[in-house]
Every structure is written in structure tokens, then in C-alpha cells.
Scaffold this motif. Structure first.
Motif, PDB file in Angstrom:
ATOM      1  N   VAL A   5     -17.666  68.483   5.713  1.00 35.36           N
ATOM      2  CA  VAL A   5     -16.699  68.394   4.616  1.00 35.36           C
ATOM      3  C   VAL A   5     -15.329  68.001   5.165  1.00 35.36           C
ATOM      4  CG1 VAL A   5     -15.449  69.759   2.894  1.00 35.36           C
ATOM      5  CG2 VAL A   5     -17.930  69.983   3.113  1.00 35.36           C
ATOM      6  N   ALA A   6     -14.928  68.601   6.279  1.00 36.79           N
ATOM      7  CA  ALA A   6     -13.637  68.269   6.882  1.00 36.79           C
ATOM      8  C   ALA A   6     -13.586  66.810   7.322  1.00 36.79           C
ATOM      9  CB  ALA A   6     -13.372  69.188   8.068  1.00 36.79           C
ATOM     10  N   ILE A   7     -14.677  66.311   7.865  1.00 38.31           N
ATOM     11  CA  ILE A   7     -14.737  64.908   8.293  1.00 38.31           C
ATOM     12  C   ILE A   7     -14.627  63.987   7.078  1.00 38.31           C
ATOM     13  CG2 ILE A   7     -16.265  63.144   9.273  1.00 38.31           C
ATOM     14  CD1 ILE A   7     -17.284  65.341  11.198  1.00 38.31           C
ATOM     15  N   ASP A   8     -15.332  64.319   6.000  1.00 38.64           N
ATOM     16  CA  ASP A   8     -15.266  63.496   4.784  1.00 38.64           C
ATOM     17  C   ASP A   8     -13.847  63.457   4.212  1.00 38.64           C
ATOM     18  OD1 ASP A   8     -17.942  62.911   4.941  1.00 38.64           O
ATOM     19  OD2 ASP A   8     -18.558  64.445   3.490  1.00 38.64           O
ATOM     20  N   LYS A   9     -13.166  64.603   4.188  1.00 41.35           N
ATOM     21  CA  LYS A   9     -11.796  64.643   3.692  1.00 41.35           C
ATOM     22  C   LYS A   9     -10.874  63.796   4.560  1.00 41.35           C
ATOM     23  CE  LYS A   9     -11.759  69.095   1.349  1.00 41.35           C
ATOM     24  NZ  LYS A   9     -11.182  70.450   1.327  1.00 41.35           N
ATOM     25  N   ALA A  10     -11.067  63.867   5.857  1.00 42.96           N
ATOM     26  CA  ALA A  10     -10.235  63.081   6.773  1.00 42.96           C
ATOM     27  C   ALA A  10     -10.444  61.586   6.542  1.00 42.96           C
ATOM     28  CB  ALA A  10     -10.547  63.453   8.212  1.00 42.96           C
ATOM     29  N   HIS A  11     -11.678  61.177   6.285  1.00 46.44           N
ATOM     30  CA  HIS A  11     -11.951  59.764   6.021  1.00 46.44           C
ATOM     31  C   HIS A  11     -11.312  59.310   4.715  1.00 46.44           C
ATOM     32  CE1 HIS A  11     -14.561  58.609   9.302  1.00 46.44           C
ATOM     33  NE2 HIS A  11     -15.183  59.777   9.202  1.00 46.44           N
ATOM     34  N   LYS A  12     -11.316  60.181   3.712  1.00 44.38           N
ATOM     35  CA  LYS A  12     -10.725  59.817   2.422  1.00 44.38           C
ATOM     36  C   LYS A  12      -9.209  59.684   2.522  1.00 44.38           C
ATOM     37  CE  LYS A  12     -14.324  61.812  -0.444  1.00 44.38           C
ATOM     38  NZ  LYS A  12     -14.713  62.911  -1.337  1.00 44.38           N
ATOM     39  N   ARG A  13      -8.582  60.476   3.415  1.00 49.54           N
ATOM     40  CA  ARG A  13      -7.129  60.436   3.569  1.00 49.54           C
ATOM     41  C   ARG A  13      -6.680  59.451   4.639  1.00 49.54           C
ATOM     42  NH1 ARG A  13      -7.551  66.439   3.902  1.00 49.54           N
ATOM     43  NH2 ARG A  13      -7.408  66.005   6.111  1.00 49.54           N
ATOM     44  N   ALA A  14      -7.587  58.803   5.308  1.00 51.96           N
ATOM     45  CA  ALA A  14      -7.236  57.942   6.439  1.00 51.96           C
ATOM     46  C   ALA A  14      -6.313  56.796   6.033  1.00 51.96           C
ATOM     47  CB  ALA A  14      -8.493  57.398   7.091  1.00 51.96           C
ATOM     48  N   HIS A  15      -6.427  56.314   4.822  1.00 54.00           N
ATOM     49  CA  HIS A  15      -5.593  55.184   4.394  1.00 54.00           C
ATOM     50  C   HIS A  15      -4.175  55.603   3.993  1.00 54.00           C
ATOM     51  CE1 HIS A  15      -6.925  56.787   0.552  1.00 54.00           C
ATOM     52  NE2 HIS A  15      -5.930  56.124  -0.020  1.00 54.00           N
ATOM     53  N   LEU A  16      -3.954  56.899   3.811  1.00 55.77           N
ATOM     54  CA  LEU A  16      -2.629  57.394   3.416  1.00 55.77           C
ATOM     55  C   LEU A  16      -1.701  57.454   4.622  1.00 55.77           C
ATOM     56  CD1 LEU A  16      -3.778  60.305   1.100  1.00 55.77           C
ATOM     57  CD2 LEU A  16      -3.072  57.999   0.430  1.00 55.77           C
ATOM     58  N   LYS A  17      -0.421  57.193   4.382  1.00 58.82           N
ATOM     59  CA  LYS A  17       0.576  57.197   5.436  1.00 58.82           C
ATOM     60  C   LYS A  17       1.522  58.362   5.220  1.00 58.82           C
ATOM     61  CE  LYS A  17       4.082  54.247   7.489  1.00 58.82           C
ATOM     62  NZ  LYS A  17       4.772  52.980   7.380  1.00 58.82           N
ATOM     63  N   VAL A  18       1.796  59.111   6.274  1.00 57.17           N
ATOM     64  CA  VAL A  18       2.698  60.251   6.191  1.00 57.17           C
ATOM     65  C   VAL A  18       4.102  59.794   6.545  1.00 57.17           C
ATOM     66  CG1 VAL A  18       3.259  62.536   7.129  1.00 57.17           C
ATOM     67  CG2 VAL A  18       0.865  61.849   6.810  1.00 57.17           C
ATOM     68  N   GLU A  19       5.047  60.033   5.633  1.00 54.13           N
ATOM     69  CA  GLU A  19       6.430  59.683   5.883  1.00 54.13           C
ATOM     70  C   GLU A  19       7.265  60.933   5.864  1.00 54.13           C
ATOM     71  OE1 GLU A  19       8.111  56.601   3.575  1.00 54.13           O
ATOM     72  OE2 GLU A  19       6.356  55.320   3.743  1.00 54.13           O
ATOM     73  N   LYS A  20       8.224  60.992   6.762  1.00 54.88           N
ATOM     74  CA  LYS A  20       9.081  62.175   6.865  1.00 54.88           C
ATOM     75  C   LYS A  20      10.481  61.839   6.444  1.00 54.88           C
ATOM     76  CE  LYS A  20       6.406  64.332  10.446  1.00 54.88           C
ATOM     77  NZ  LYS A  20       6.384  64.961  11.708  1.00 54.88           N
TER      78      LYS A  20
END
Length: 78
Positions: free
Chosen positions: A63-78
Motif C-alpha cells: 500500500v505504501a509503495i502504491d501511494k508513493a507511485h501515485k504521488r510521484a508526479h507531484l512536486k513539493v514546494e517550500k
């Protein structure tokens, strides 16, 4: 024939040279100790104990791996 000279492929000398090179590896491979449970389960590769392969233990990790793959395209901005 020394280790540095390799005969031309397709010749009888090449076949002899190749057999000399792979024989130690083949002996090691076929004379290796079989893990416990091999005769019943027929494990060829993987952990020596089959309990580590049960899907129940890896569900949270999957489940953790699947979530990471789904969020992989998102960019974190600070």
C-alpha cells in the motif's frame, strides 16, 4: 592454453576452453546445499524460509509503495 588467450568461437578449442571456464561455477551451482523445505515446496530462489513470502505480511508495504507511485508526479514546494 593460458587464461588470456580465447580461441575463436565455433572451433573445438573454443568449446574446450568454455567448458573449462564454466565447470567450477556449474559444480558450485549443482552441489549447493538445498534449503529446508526445498523437497516439499520446490523453492528455487528467494528467502530460505517461506514464511517471509506471505502476502499478509507485505500488504502494508504494498500500500505504501502504491501511494508513493501515485504521488510521484507531484512536486513539493517550500
Amino acid at each position: 592454453m593460458n587464461e588470456e588467450t580465447r580461441p575463436e568461437p565455433g572451433t573445438p578449442e573454443f568449446r574446450e576452453w568454455l567448458l573449462e571456464k564454466v565447470k567450477p561455477f556449474a559444480d558450485q551451482l549443482f552441489n549447493a546445499e538445498k534449503p529446508e523445505g526445498f523437497e516439499e515446496d520446490g523453492y528455487i530462489a528467494g528467502p530460505t524460509k517461506g514464511e517471509k513470502l506471505t502476502p499478509e505480511k507485505s500488504v502494508a508495504e504494498d500500500v505504501a509503495i502504491d501511494k508513493a507511485h501515485k504521488r510521484a508526479h507531484l512536486k513539493v514546494e517550500k
